[in-house]
Motif scaffolding. Structure first.
Motif, PDB file in Angstrom:
ATOM      1  N   ILE A   1       0.670  -1.258   0.275  1.00 32.34           N
ATOM      2  CA  ILE A   1      -0.003   0.020  -0.048  1.00 32.34           C
ATOM      3  C   ILE A   1       0.899   1.165   0.022  1.00 32.34           C
TER       4      ILE A   1
ATOM      5  N   TYR B   1      -7.252   0.311  -7.453  1.00 28.85           N
ATOM      6  CA  TYR B   1      -7.058  -0.593  -6.069  1.00 28.85           C
ATOM      7  C   TYR B   1      -8.310  -1.095  -5.538  1.00 28.85           C
TER       8      TYR B   1
ATOM      9  N   TYR C   1      -6.968   2.300   3.109  1.00 24.60           N
ATOM     10  CA  TYR C   1      -6.517   2.494   1.859  1.00 24.60           C
ATOM     11  C   TYR C   1      -6.213   4.056   1.857  1.00 24.60           C
TER      12      TYR C   1
END
Ligand code: TYM
Length: 333
Positions: free
Chosen positions: A26, A40, A68
Motif C-alpha cells: 500500500i 486498487y 487505503y
C-alpha cells in the motif's frame, strides 16, 4: 485517454491488514498515484477460498477501503472498488480457466501452503485462485502490478496466461509486470522470521496489525525474535540473522533510508536500543494513519459512495476487455 500507464492491485479483506501489507504494497501504491492511473480493489471474491465469517468479510471490506484512504490513496485520483461489485472479474476468470493448465496451478506455492493449512477444505476455488487474480489484472490492461514478493509467482502465471491467449487470438491483453517496493517487499514474522508476516498467523505477536494500539505495536517489536550473536548487520539469506535482517528492513522501509545506511548507523549498538528505535519509528509511521482511519471508518455513507463510484468506473474500463475476449472466443455479442 492520456498516455499514462495503468496500475492495478488489491488486498484480500480476510483479516486485519498488517505492517507487511502496508510496507510491501500500500505504501508503494500511494507513491505511484502521481504518475499512473491507479486502480486498487478490495478482493472479496478471493477471500472465500478459505472459510470466512460473512459478517467479518463485509465489515473488513469497508475497513480495508478506509485504510487505503487513510494511508494516502486519494479517491479523487485513484479508482477504488469492491471486486464482487464488478461481475467482469468472475466472467473473465471463467474464460481464462479454460486457458490455464492444471500443471501450472499445481506448482503455485500459495496453493501448496494453503492446502496444507486447510486440509479439510481444498476446494476448486483455492486451486484456481491465480486465474481469478489474472482476470483482475488483465481486465484493466494494467502495465504494472505493485505487490509484495509472495505474489510474484501469481504475476508470472498471469503473464503466461495472457501470452498464451494473445498467441491464439492476437493482442488482446497487455502483458503486466510485477513491481516490488524497495525495502519492504517481504516483511517477515516477528516470532518466526523465516516465515512471512501474515494476517492469518495464529500467533498475534508474529504480526503488527494496522489496527493494533500503539503500545501493543511497540511491545511486539520489542519482543521480536532475534539471535544471541549481538551484532547488528544485514546478512541476506543467513537464517541466524533472519530476525535482525527483518528489523533492518522494517526500519529502512518506514524511514525511507537504505538498509545499509540503517545497518551502519546501528553497527556496534545493542539490540535493546535498536528495537526501541524501530518500535518508535513504526509507531510514528502508523499513528497518523490510525487517526485518519478512526475518523473515516465512522462515515459509512462516504465509504459506500466511493465503492459505488469506483465500481462504475472500473466496470466501464473492464467492459471493453471482456467484450473483446467474448468476441475472440466466439461468443455471440
Ligand atoms: P494479500 O491480501 O495477501 O496482500 C496484499 C498485498 O500485501 C503484500 N504482502 C506483503 N508484502 C510484504 N511483506 C509481507 N509480509 C506481506 N504480506 C502481504 C502482498 O504481496 C500483496 O501485494 N492475491 C492477493 C490479492 C489480489 C491481487 C489481485 C493483488 C487478488 N487479485 C490482483 C494484485 C493484483 C493477496 O492475497 O494479497
Amino acid at each position: 485517454m492520456d498516455d499514462k500507464k495503468i496500475i492495478f492491485s488489491g488486498t484480500q479483506p480476510s483479516g486485519n491488514l498488517t505492517l507487511g501489507n502496508y510496507l510491501g504494497a500500500i505504501k508503494n501504491w500511494v507513491e505511484l498515484q502521481k504518475d499512473y492511473h491507479c486502480i486498487y480493489a478490495m478482493m472479496d471474491l478471493h477471500t472465500i477460498t478459505v472459510r470466512q465469517t460473512p459478517a467479518d468479510v463485509r465489515r473488513r471490506t469497508l475497513e480495508v477501503l478506509a485504510l487505503y484512504i487513510a494511508c494516502g490513496i486519494d479517491p479523487d485520483e485513484s479508482i477504488m472498488f469492491v471486486q464482487s461489485h464488478n461481475p467482469a472479474h468472475a466472467e473473465l476468470a471463467w474464460v481464462l480457466n479454460c486457458y490455464t493448465y492444471m500443471g501450472e496451478l499445481q506448482r503455485m506455492t500459495q496453493f501448496k501452503d494453503k492446502s496444507a493449512r486447510h486440509s479439510d477444505n481444498i476446494n476448486a476455488g483455492l486451486f484456481t485462485y491465480p486465474v481469478l487474480m489474472a482476470a483482475d489484472i488483465l481486465l484493466y490492461q494494467a502495465d504494472y502490478v505493485p505487490v509484495g514478493k509472495d505474489q510474484m509467482q501469481h504475476i508470472e502465471i498471469c503473464r503466461d496466461i495472457a501470452q498464451r491467449f494473445n498467441a491464439i487470438y492476437g493482442d488482446v491483453f497487455k502483458i503486466p509486470e510485477g513491481l516490488l517496493s524497495k525495502s519492504g517487499a517481504k516483511i517477515m514474522s516477528l516470532q518466526e522470521p523465516m516465515k512471512k508476516m501474515s494476517k492469518s498467523d495464529e500467533n498475534p505477536k508474529a504480526y503488527i496489525s494496522m489496527m493494533d494500539d500503539m503500545n501493543t505495536i511497540a511491545k511486539k517489536i520489542k519482543s521480536a525474535v532475534t539471535d544471541s550473536e549481538g551484532v547488528i548487520e544485514y546478512r541476506e539469506g543467513d537464517e541466524a540473522k533472519a530476525g535482525i535482517n527483518n528489523l533492518l528492513s522494517i526500519m529502512s522501509a518506514v524511514s525511507g533510508r537504505s538498509i545499509e545506511a540503517v545497518a551502519s548507523e546501528y553497527s556496534g549498538k545493542g539490540y535493546g536500543d535498536f528495537k526501541a528505535d524501530v518500535a518508535q519509528a513504526v509507531v510514528e509511521c502508523i499513528r497518523p494513519i490510525r487517526a485518519e482511519y478512526d475518523r473515516l471508518i465512522n462515515d459509512k455513507a462516504y465509504l459506500m459512495d466511493i465503492c459505488k463510484k469506483g465500481a462504475e468506473s472500473a466496470g466501464k474500463i473492464s467492459e471493453r476487455t471482456l467484450k473483446k475476449v467474448y468476441k475472440k472466443v466466439g461468443f455471440l455479442v
